[in-house]
Write a protein that holds these residues in place. Structure first.
Motif, PDB file in Angstrom:
ATOM      1  N   ALA A  20       0.819  -1.211   0.000  1.00  0.00           N
ATOM      2  CA  ALA A  20       0.000   0.000   0.000  1.00  0.00           C
ATOM      3  C   ALA A  20       0.848   1.255   0.000  1.00  0.00           C
ATOM      4  O   ALA A  20       1.874   1.320   0.666  1.00  0.00           O
ATOM      5  N   GLY A  21       0.368   2.248  -0.744  1.00  0.00           N
ATOM      6  CA  GLY A  21       0.986   3.563  -0.741  1.00  0.00           C
ATOM      7  C   GLY A  21       2.415   3.552  -1.247  1.00  0.00           C
ATOM      8  O   GLY A  21       2.805   2.713  -2.045  1.00  0.00           O
ATOM      9  N   GLY A  22       3.188   4.506  -0.763  1.00  0.00           N
ATOM     10  CA  GLY A  22       4.576   4.652  -1.179  1.00  0.00           C
ATOM     11  C   GLY A  22       4.775   5.917  -1.996  1.00  0.00           C
ATOM     12  O   GLY A  22       3.918   6.810  -2.019  1.00  0.00           O
ATOM     13  N   TRP A  23       5.892   5.951  -2.655  1.00  0.00           N
ATOM     14  CA  TRP A  23       6.304   7.128  -3.409  1.00  0.00           C
ATOM     15  C   TRP A  23       6.801   6.676  -4.762  1.00  0.00           C
ATOM     16  O   TRP A  23       7.479   5.663  -4.870  1.00  0.00           O
ATOM     17  N   ASN A  24       6.460   7.410  -5.827  1.00  0.00           N
ATOM     18  CA  ASN A  24       6.861   7.059  -7.182  1.00  0.00           C
ATOM     19  C   ASN A  24       7.010   8.322  -8.005  1.00  0.00           C
ATOM     20  O   ASN A  24       6.038   9.059  -8.197  1.00  0.00           O
ATOM     21  N   ASP A  25       8.221   8.588  -8.484  1.00  0.00           N
ATOM     22  CA  ASP A  25       8.494   9.737  -9.363  1.00  0.00           C
ATOM     23  C   ASP A  25       7.946  11.049  -8.826  1.00  0.00           C
ATOM     24  O   ASP A  25       7.311  11.815  -9.548  1.00  0.00           O
ATOM     25  N   GLY A  26       8.153  11.322  -7.550  1.00  0.00           N
ATOM     26  CA  GLY A  26       7.739  12.584  -6.965  1.00  0.00           C
ATOM     27  C   GLY A  26       6.298  12.627  -6.500  1.00  0.00           C
ATOM     28  O   GLY A  26       5.834  13.659  -6.027  1.00  0.00           O
ATOM     29  N   ASN A  27       5.576  11.521  -6.614  1.00  0.00           N
ATOM     30  CA  ASN A  27       4.181  11.475  -6.195  1.00  0.00           C
ATOM     31  C   ASN A  27       4.000  10.491  -5.049  1.00  0.00           C
ATOM     32  O   ASN A  27       4.487   9.371  -5.110  1.00  0.00           O
ATOM     33  N   THR A  28       3.266  10.908  -4.034  1.00  0.00           N
ATOM     34  CA  THR A  28       2.889  10.001  -2.964  1.00  0.00           C
ATOM     35  C   THR A  28       1.646   9.253  -3.419  1.00  0.00           C
ATOM     36  O   THR A  28       0.750   9.833  -4.023  1.00  0.00           O
ATOM     37  N   LEU A  29       1.594   7.960  -3.132  1.00  0.00           N
ATOM     38  CA  LEU A  29       0.544   7.094  -3.665  1.00  0.00           C
ATOM     39  C   LEU A  29      -0.504   6.725  -2.616  1.00  0.00           C
ATOM     40  O   LEU A  29      -0.192   6.594  -1.439  1.00  0.00           O
ATOM     41  N   SER A  30      -1.718   6.515  -3.094  1.00  0.00           N
ATOM     42  CA  SER A  30      -2.785   5.961  -2.257  1.00  0.00           C
ATOM     43  C   SER A  30      -3.192   4.576  -2.759  1.00  0.00           C
ATOM     44  O   SER A  30      -3.994   3.896  -2.130  1.00  0.00           O
ATOM     45  N   SER A  31      -2.625   4.157  -3.869  1.00  0.00           N
ATOM     46  CA  SER A  31      -3.004   2.883  -4.479  1.00  0.00           C
ATOM     47  C   SER A  31      -2.562   1.699  -3.616  1.00  0.00           C
ATOM     48  O   SER A  31      -1.593   1.775  -2.864  1.00  0.00           O
ATOM     49  N   VAL A  32      -3.313   0.588  -3.766  1.00  0.00           N
ATOM     50  CA  VAL A  32      -3.070  -0.624  -2.988  1.00  0.00           C
ATOM     51  C   VAL A  32      -3.156  -1.814  -3.931  1.00  0.00           C
ATOM     52  O   VAL A  32      -4.091  -1.915  -4.721  1.00  0.00           O
ATOM     53  N   GLU A  33      -2.176  -2.717  -3.841  1.00  0.00           N
ATOM     54  CA  GLU A  33      -2.147  -3.905  -4.693  1.00  0.00           C
ATOM     55  C   GLU A  33      -2.068  -5.166  -3.841  1.00  0.00           C
ATOM     56  O   GLU A  33      -1.428  -5.181  -2.793  1.00  0.00           O
ATOM     57  N   LEU A  34      -2.727  -6.223  -4.318  1.00  0.00           N
ATOM     58  CA  LEU A  34      -2.668  -7.538  -3.682  1.00  0.00           C
ATOM     59  C   LEU A  34      -1.986  -8.515  -4.619  1.00  0.00           C
ATOM     60  O   LEU A  34      -2.292  -8.547  -5.818  1.00  0.00           O
ATOM     61  N   PHE A  35      -1.068  -9.314  -4.070  1.00  0.00           N
ATOM     62  CA  PHE A  35      -0.419 -10.365  -4.844  1.00  0.00           C
ATOM     63  C   PHE A  35      -0.995 -11.704  -4.423  1.00  0.00           C
ATOM     64  O   PHE A  35      -0.969 -12.066  -3.243  1.00  0.00           O
ATOM     65  N   ASN A  36      -1.513 -12.446  -5.395  1.00  0.00           N
ATOM     66  CA  ASN A  36      -2.045 -13.786  -5.156  1.00  0.00           C
ATOM     67  C   ASN A  36      -0.993 -14.782  -5.623  1.00  0.00           C
ATOM     68  O   ASN A  36      -0.776 -14.945  -6.825  1.00  0.00           O
ATOM     69  N   PRO A  37      -0.307 -15.474  -4.702  1.00  0.00           N
ATOM     70  CA  PRO A  37       0.759 -16.394  -5.096  1.00  0.00           C
ATOM     71  C   PRO A  37       0.252 -17.652  -5.803  1.00  0.00           C
ATOM     72  O   PRO A  37       1.006 -18.288  -6.529  1.00  0.00           O
ATOM     73  N   VAL A  38      -1.013 -17.994  -5.632  1.00  0.00           N
ATOM     74  CA  VAL A  38      -1.565 -19.186  -6.280  1.00  0.00           C
ATOM     75  C   VAL A  38      -1.619 -19.001  -7.791  1.00  0.00           C
ATOM     76  O   VAL A  38      -1.256 -19.892  -8.552  1.00  0.00           O
ATOM     77  N   VAL A  39      -2.043 -17.818  -8.229  1.00  0.00           N
ATOM     78  CA  VAL A  39      -2.153 -17.553  -9.671  1.00  0.00           C
ATOM     79  C   VAL A  39      -1.067 -16.594 -10.165  1.00  0.00           C
ATOM     80  O   VAL A  39      -1.053 -16.227 -11.336  1.00  0.00           O
ATOM     81  N   ASN A  40      -0.179 -16.163  -9.246  1.00  0.00           N
ATOM     82  CA  ASN A  40       0.960 -15.319  -9.590  1.00  0.00           C
ATOM     83  C   ASN A  40       0.536 -14.012 -10.272  1.00  0.00           C
ATOM     84  O   ASN A  40       1.070 -13.626 -11.304  1.00  0.00           O
ATOM     85  N   THR A  41      -0.462 -13.318  -9.677  1.00  0.00           N
ATOM     86  CA  THR A  41      -0.938 -12.070 -10.268  1.00  0.00           C
ATOM     87  C   THR A  41      -1.108 -10.982  -9.213  1.00  0.00           C
ATOM     88  O   THR A  41      -1.377 -11.259  -8.040  1.00  0.00           O
ATOM     89  N   TRP A  42      -0.962  -9.752  -9.661  1.00  0.00           N
ATOM     90  CA  TRP A  42      -1.223  -8.573  -8.847  1.00  0.00           C
ATOM     91  C   TRP A  42      -2.567  -7.982  -9.273  1.00  0.00           C
ATOM     92  O   TRP A  42      -2.857  -7.891 -10.461  1.00  0.00           O
ATOM     93  N   THR A  43      -3.375  -7.569  -8.314  1.00  0.00           N
ATOM     94  CA  THR A  43      -4.623  -6.871  -8.604  1.00  0.00           C
ATOM     95  C   THR A  43      -4.727  -5.647  -7.712  1.00  0.00           C
ATOM     96  O   THR A  43      -4.212  -5.641  -6.590  1.00  0.00           O
ATOM     97  N   ASN A  44      -5.372  -4.616  -8.219  1.00  0.00           N
ATOM     98  CA  ASN A  44      -5.604  -3.408  -7.430  1.00  0.00           C
ATOM     99  C   ASN A  44      -6.888  -3.566  -6.627  1.00  0.00           C
ATOM    100  O   ASN A  44      -7.858  -4.148  -7.112  1.00  0.00           O
TER     101      ASN A  44
END
Length: 126
Positions: A20-44
């Motif tokens: 969740a969150g973090g910093w990217n190219d001068g922008n603070t983030l509110s985005s959140v990602e989940l990683f599902n190891p069973v299907v090896n995918t990231w979803t928002n």
């Protein structure tokens, strides 16, 4: 991940890794990602209400709790919010007594703690 991020926070929710969150190219983030190891995918999932980096994120009783950090204006935060995956949205909570960033959050004996450099703040959200 779908989005590069620095100073993000992570926790495990329902056997999936959450970032969740973090910093990217001068922008603070509110985005959140989940990683599902069973299907090896990231979803928002729904973004946090507040843009945060250098914050804490814990999983407790089937929910995510995020608190502190700093926002896009480099302001230190004391705000808290919680994500309920059944509702799919973030809810604002009572803020911490102190602003803090660059710390960690832990769950111990059914209680959430914010642990900073010099002191510990107890947060009771049973």
């Amino acid at each position: 991940m779908k989005e590069q991020r620095w100073f993000a926070a992570s926790a495990v929710l329902n056997d999936q890794m959450c970032v969740a969150g973090g910093w990217n190219d001068g922008n603070t983030l509110s985005s959140v990602e989940l990683f599902n190891p069973v299907v090896n995918t990231w979803t928002n999932i729904a973004p946090m209400k507040t843009k945060r980096c250098g914050h804490a994120l814990v999983s407790y009783n089937g929910r995510l709790y995020t608190f502190g950090g700093w926002d896009y204006s480099s302001n230190r935060l004391n705000s808290m919010e919680s994500f309920d995956p059944r509702e799919g949205k973030w809810k604002s909570l009572k803020p911490m007594n102190e602003e803090r960033y660059g710390f960690c959050g832990v769950v111990y004996n059914d209680e959430i703690y914010a642990i900073g450099l010099l002191f510990i703040l107890y947060i009771n959200y049973r």
